[in-house]
Design an enzyme around this catalytic site. Structure first.
Site, short mmCIF file in Angstrom:
data_model
loop_
_atom_site.label_atom_id
_atom_site.label_comp_id
_atom_site.label_asym_id
_atom_site.label_seq_id
_atom_site.Cartn_x
_atom_site.Cartn_y
_atom_site.Cartn_z
N ASP A 1 44.30 31.25 57.80
CA ASP A 1 43.32 31.58 57.32
C ASP A 1 41.79 30.27 58.08
O ASP A 1 42.32 29.01 58.28
CB ASP A 1 42.83 31.82 55.93
CG ASP A 1 43.55 30.62 54.95
OD1 ASP A 1 44.74 29.47 55.28
OD2 ASP A 1 42.52 30.01 54.11
N GLU A 2 40.70 30.97 58.24
CA GLU A 2 39.71 30.20 57.90
C GLU A 2 40.16 28.94 58.16
O GLU A 2 39.00 27.74 59.12
CB GLU A 2 39.59 29.27 56.55
CG GLU A 2 38.67 30.24 55.51
CD GLU A 2 38.60 29.49 54.44
OE1 GLU A 2 37.70 30.10 53.35
OE2 GLU A 2 39.51 28.99 53.95
#
Ligand code: TNX
Length: 504
Positions: A319-320
């Site tokens: 993620d991210e």
């Protein structure tokens, strides 16, 4: 589904409140006739040759002990239940691996499951049919009675998960066990541990010892951190396993990786280890995706993690990421998946991994509130939409604990969500289930964790277990309210939301 609301209030110690089961069963008829007593002379009988049932029988005896001021014996038997017997039984005619049939009648109490897990879930239901004061510890002899009940039950979703971020703040093994106990009461069956992030590395890896010698020593705000030794981890897995909860370990990469980069300079593109990080920004760190040693590291870490983890899944995060190009990111995810599979495990990744080419078995954990990344039709999904079931979101604007980047998630919001509606066009059978994360940027201790989890975790439990057709807020609200004395007896630091008329 029949629910006879009036429960006969006969005898001392019986409760006049309707049974407040959560999650509500697939089919239930409760109440009517005499209440059924459990006394010092009651017996617990279990199918022969099933150690898990023996253990559950002993746990039931321990639950009843303070109220009865006696420890019921557990015996193996092949006989059907008769008056005075509580029978736990493996019955292959029960359909569904987690299904059970529970009968509470004057001529005996029985729980039958196709598997020990099914019997365990039946036992959790039985526990909620008992008076709430059964949860008090310390001897206080009272008459124990429960309503007659005929319940056949099975879950809507196979994956009923919770996630705990032990990286931003560390939670000790006893704290994890406490959370596992509470999750098990509500029929959760997966606990995903977010074991590494920028702020800390929380699992012993023998081949890269500085991960814990250095990388575990920090947490958000600069606290002391901590980590699980391999022995701690084995112990947590066994404890969860006894409660039919599978531990799903996550090592988040290629971003959220500062703790590892800080522990080993050679993992950095410039060969310089960054300082430990104790803030709450995301997306700034990244593995050096062009260095071979990065993949040697990943192979070592997932090999050891696979050896330590009996469950079938390893979570790779994903993620991210803010410092890689899309092409670099995709190539990274495509290179890491086979490493995990070579160690015999199935990959799970946060929803960004959808951009890469996924292996057929890879599972996607969908966290974004909108449907803005579309999974391929066959991709298996765990649903964790942040605006519905991120339990680290604040309840309301007055809340001190929690974040609010996905908005407030007040009591009632998780309940009002039907997982089938999140991703239009996705077949319901692609949905493995749901998982409620608690990220721990603002959560420093178990009482904070309980405050964020309760009551919302009970809502998620019913979303995950009960048929959608059986769910209405009007019906759920009083059942939720009636959990209060149970939670108080268990010492749970719940948020007593003004939206609920809590039973006191
Ligand atoms: C997003 S959603 C994150 C975490 C944060 C969380 C806080 C996702 C996969 N990552 O890094 O802790 O928001 O709510």
């Amino acid at each position: 589904m029949v629910m006879v609301a009036s429960v006969l209030a006969s005898g001392c110690g019986s409760s006049s409140a309707p049974p407040s089961l959560i999650p509500w069963p697939a089919a239930a008829s409760i109440g009517g006739g005499d209440r059924v007593g459990i006394t010092k002379t009651s017996r617990i009988e279990v199918s022969p040759g099933a150690p898990a049932l023996q253990r559950m029988g002993a746990d039931l005896a321990a639950l009843l002990r303070p109220a009865l001021d006696a420890t019921l014996e557990v015996h193996e038997s092949t006989n059907a239940a008769t008056a005075g017997v509580i029978r736990l039984e493996i019955d292959k005619t029960v359909e569904g691996d987690e299904a059970y049939a529970l009968n509470v009648a004057t001529n005996g109490i029985s729980i039958a499951g196709r598997t020990p897990a099914g019997v365990f879930y039946g036992l959790q239901t039985l526990r909620q049919l008992l008076p709430s004061w059964i949860e008090l510890r310390g001897v206080r002899p009272r008459e124990v009675t429960l309503p007659q009940a005929h319940i056949t039950d099975a879950p809507r979703f196979a994956w009923r998960g919770a996630m705990l971020d032990v990286a931003r703040h560390f939670f000790s093994p006893p704290e994890l066990k406490r959370y596992i106990d509470l999750l098990a009461m509500y029929k959760f069956n997966h606990l995903h541990l977010h074991l590494s992030d920028d702020q800390g590395w929380r699992i012993e890896i023998s081949s890269w010892p500085n991960l814990t010698a250095h990388g575990s020593k920090t947490s958000v705000g600069g606290g002391p951190g901590g980590f699980y030794t391999k022995q701690d981890y084995a112990d947590i897995i066994a404890y969860a396993g006894d409660r039919f909860i599978t531990i799903v370990p996550e090592i988040d990469m290629p971003s959220h990786i500062n703790a590892a980069l800080s522990s080993y300079p050679e993992l950095n593109c410039n060969g310089v280890a960054p300082a430990p990080y104790t803030g709450i920004d995301v997306g700034f760190s990244s593995f050096c995706v062009d260095k071979d040693i990065t993949y040697k590291f990943i192979d070592d870490v997932f090999r050891e993690l696979a050896e330590m983890t009996p469950g079938p899944y390893l979570h790779i995060g994903g993620d991210e990421v803010k410092t890689l190009t899309q092409a670099q990111y995709n190539a990274f995810i495509e290179r890491v998946q086979p490493i995990v599979e070579q160690h015999g495990k199935i990959v799970i990744g946060w929803d960004e991994v959808i951009h890469a080419k996924l292996l057929p078995k890879t599972v996607v954990q969908y966290w974004r509130p909108d449907a803005s990344i579309k999974p391929a039709a066959h991709t298996k999904l765990i649903l964790s939409p942040a605006n519905k079931i991120y339990l680290d979101m604040k309840y309301d604007n007055a809340a001190v604990l929690g974040l609010n980047w996905a908005g407030n998630v007040d009591v009632g919001v998780p309940y009002g969500w039907d997982p089938a509606t999140l991703l239009p066009g996705v077949e319901t059978d692609a949905i493995l289930g749901v998982e409620a994360p608690i990220w721990s940027e603002t959560v420093t201790k178990i009482s904070d964790l309980e405050f964020l989890a309760f009551p919302r975790i009970a809502e998620v439990a019913e979303v995950a277990w009960s048929p959608q057709s059986a769910r209405t807020w009007a019906n759920f609200r009083p059942r939720l309210a009636a959990q209060a004395p149970r939670w108080s007896a268990l010492g749970i630091n719940a948020y007593w939301s003004p939206k609920i008329d809590w039973v006191r």
